[in-house]
Scaffold this motif. Sequence first.
Motif, mmCIF file in Angstrom:
data_model
loop_
_atom_site.group_PDB
_atom_site.id
_atom_site.type_symbol
_atom_site.label_atom_id
_atom_site.label_comp_id
_atom_site.label_asym_id
_atom_site.label_seq_id
_atom_site.Cartn_x
_atom_site.Cartn_y
_atom_site.Cartn_z
ATOM 1 N N PHE A 1 119.107 43.402 -39.573
ATOM 2 C CA PHE A 1 120.511 43.156 -39.143
ATOM 3 C C PHE A 1 120.917 44.404 -38.372
ATOM 4 O O PHE A 1 120.255 45.450 -38.489
ATOM 5 C CB PHE A 1 121.418 42.928 -40.367
ATOM 6 C CG PHE A 1 121.333 44.026 -41.396
ATOM 7 C CD1 PHE A 1 122.152 45.142 -41.334
ATOM 8 C CD2 PHE A 1 120.387 43.964 -42.416
ATOM 9 C CE1 PHE A 1 122.054 46.164 -42.266
ATOM 10 C CE2 PHE A 1 120.277 44.995 -43.352
ATOM 11 C CZ PHE A 1 121.118 46.098 -43.271
ATOM 12 N N ASP B 1 123.450 51.742 -43.741
ATOM 13 C CA ASP B 1 122.999 50.465 -44.312
ATOM 14 C C ASP B 1 121.931 49.945 -43.364
ATOM 15 O O ASP B 1 122.206 49.625 -42.204
ATOM 16 C CB ASP B 1 124.200 49.510 -44.397
ATOM 17 C CG ASP B 1 123.900 48.264 -45.215
ATOM 18 O OD1 ASP B 1 122.713 47.944 -45.390
ATOM 19 O OD2 ASP B 1 124.859 47.607 -45.652
ATOM 20 N N HIS C 1 123.026 40.199 -53.030
ATOM 21 C CA HIS C 1 122.629 38.900 -52.473
ATOM 22 C C HIS C 1 121.117 38.788 -52.518
ATOM 23 O O HIS C 1 120.423 39.815 -52.586
ATOM 24 C CB HIS C 1 123.110 38.788 -51.013
ATOM 25 C CG HIS C 1 122.733 40.003 -50.194
ATOM 26 N ND1 HIS C 1 121.511 40.129 -49.581
ATOM 27 C CD2 HIS C 1 123.399 41.162 -49.944
ATOM 28 C CE1 HIS C 1 121.461 41.303 -48.960
ATOM 29 N NE2 HIS C 1 122.584 41.963 -49.177
ATOM 30 N N HIS D 1 120.534 37.770 -45.978
ATOM 31 C CA HIS D 1 121.365 37.152 -47.012
ATOM 32 C C HIS D 1 120.745 35.814 -47.372
ATOM 33 O O HIS D 1 121.001 34.797 -46.748
ATOM 34 C CB HIS D 1 122.813 36.972 -46.537
ATOM 35 C CG HIS D 1 123.526 38.274 -46.371
ATOM 36 N ND1 HIS D 1 124.750 38.383 -45.766
ATOM 37 C CD2 HIS D 1 123.190 39.532 -46.753
ATOM 38 C CE1 HIS D 1 125.124 39.656 -45.776
ATOM 39 N NE2 HIS D 1 124.196 40.368 -46.364
ATOM 40 N N GLU E 1 124.394 46.380 -54.875
ATOM 41 C CA GLU E 1 124.996 47.306 -53.922
ATOM 42 C C GLU E 1 126.493 47.557 -54.164
ATOM 43 O O GLU E 1 127.334 47.193 -53.343
ATOM 44 C CB GLU E 1 124.788 46.802 -52.494
ATOM 45 C CG GLU E 1 125.152 45.346 -52.256
ATOM 46 C CD GLU E 1 124.914 44.935 -50.795
ATOM 47 O OE1 GLU E 1 125.492 45.570 -49.907
ATOM 48 O OE2 GLU E 1 124.160 43.967 -50.568
HETATM 49 N N1 GLY Z 1 123.328 45.167 -45.630
HETATM 50 C C1 GLY Z 1 124.270 44.305 -45.102
HETATM 51 C C2 GLY Z 1 124.826 43.399 -46.107
HETATM 52 O O1 GLY Z 1 124.286 43.230 -47.175
HETATM 53 O O2 GLY Z 1 125.849 42.770 -45.871
#
Ligand code: GLY
Length: 359
Positions: free
Chosen positions: A187, A218, A292, A299, A321
């Motif tokens: 991402f 991230d 997630h 995701h 997280e």
């Molecule tokens: N690392 C991006 C998210 O989990 O939304």
Amino acid sequence: MKNKIKELFSEIKAETIIIRNYSNFSDPNFFYFTQLYREKYENNFLLLRKNKKALIICSALEGAGIPFSKNYLVRIAKSRKEFEKILKKEVKGKIIGLNLDLTPVNSLKKLKKLFKRKKFIDVSLVLQKTRAVKTEKEIKKIRQACEITEKTFSKIKKLFKVGMTELELATALEFQAKKFGAEDLAFPLIVASGKNSAVPHHNTSDKKIRKNELILIDFGIKYKGYCSDLTRIFFTGKTPVKLDKLYSQVLEAKTLAEKELGQGKDYAKAFEKADYFLQKNLKQKLMHDIGHGLGLEVHDFPKKNFGKKMPLKAGMVLTIEPGYYNKKIGGIRIEDDYLITKKGFRKLSNAPKKIAEIL
Ligand code: GLY
Ligand code: MN
């Protein structure tokens, strides 16, 4: 794969599932069931059929590159008419399953016109659930993706220079990850420095990173199609005691959430535990979900859970997280990836106990 398809059809009434890649996005299920790399094969169809071999319908452009496999048959269509003709012939049964999460409305309209007498059902959730429990091979790929990400993070001291922008640091990290074997980012990489880190999904910007600033990164990559997703905190100088304390509290919230992981346990409990701890100690509710699922998509199932009951199964891979966000101080989120096992969990990545100082 044969077993996965059998399991899938035992859960639904449809006899055929139509999966399709489009010009600007691919369906991860296409890759999952064919092992054909997901970024290619645009506009190709994959028909999964009950008690019949899967079938790929593609143009001549793509057809030549499809290797032989005992898992599927291939039909090449030379025109749109031919695509429709093959679809008409090969779609079996009265009910057609579609991944409606990834079916544009216009495509649905065309399919409904083509199959006027058939009924369409949404099988998006069943598909996600089928992919949720990973095989050993898949776990190895996710583990490798995590390793590449951690190795890249370990080079940050060398890559970072005072005055570089968030975007420049993101590019340096991406380049380094690719040198280590990443095939792509999972991402858009988030580099959030100073107050920008208080925005959980900050858009990496041209803000320059100064001395004595906090940086939240991230960062996830793809390895052989599979994603990692880690968040780490750095400080460009000597970390203030206050930040160190905050970091250990977010880490504590993460450890409490981890204790709720395991076969038969409830992902929602992990959310509750971290949320309760953060509220009690930092006077802040968890602003987003505790994590997630992770797999071919960053995701993956289970996702968008927000504390709803979600029983876990051995073989699932997911993130934990927790984060704390403060407009004056910045944000601290710590994210690791986990494999659910019969007895609990196996960490696929391991956040440091303290904020890493990079100057
Ligand atoms: N690392 C991006 C998210 O989990 O939304
Ligand atoms: Mn994540």
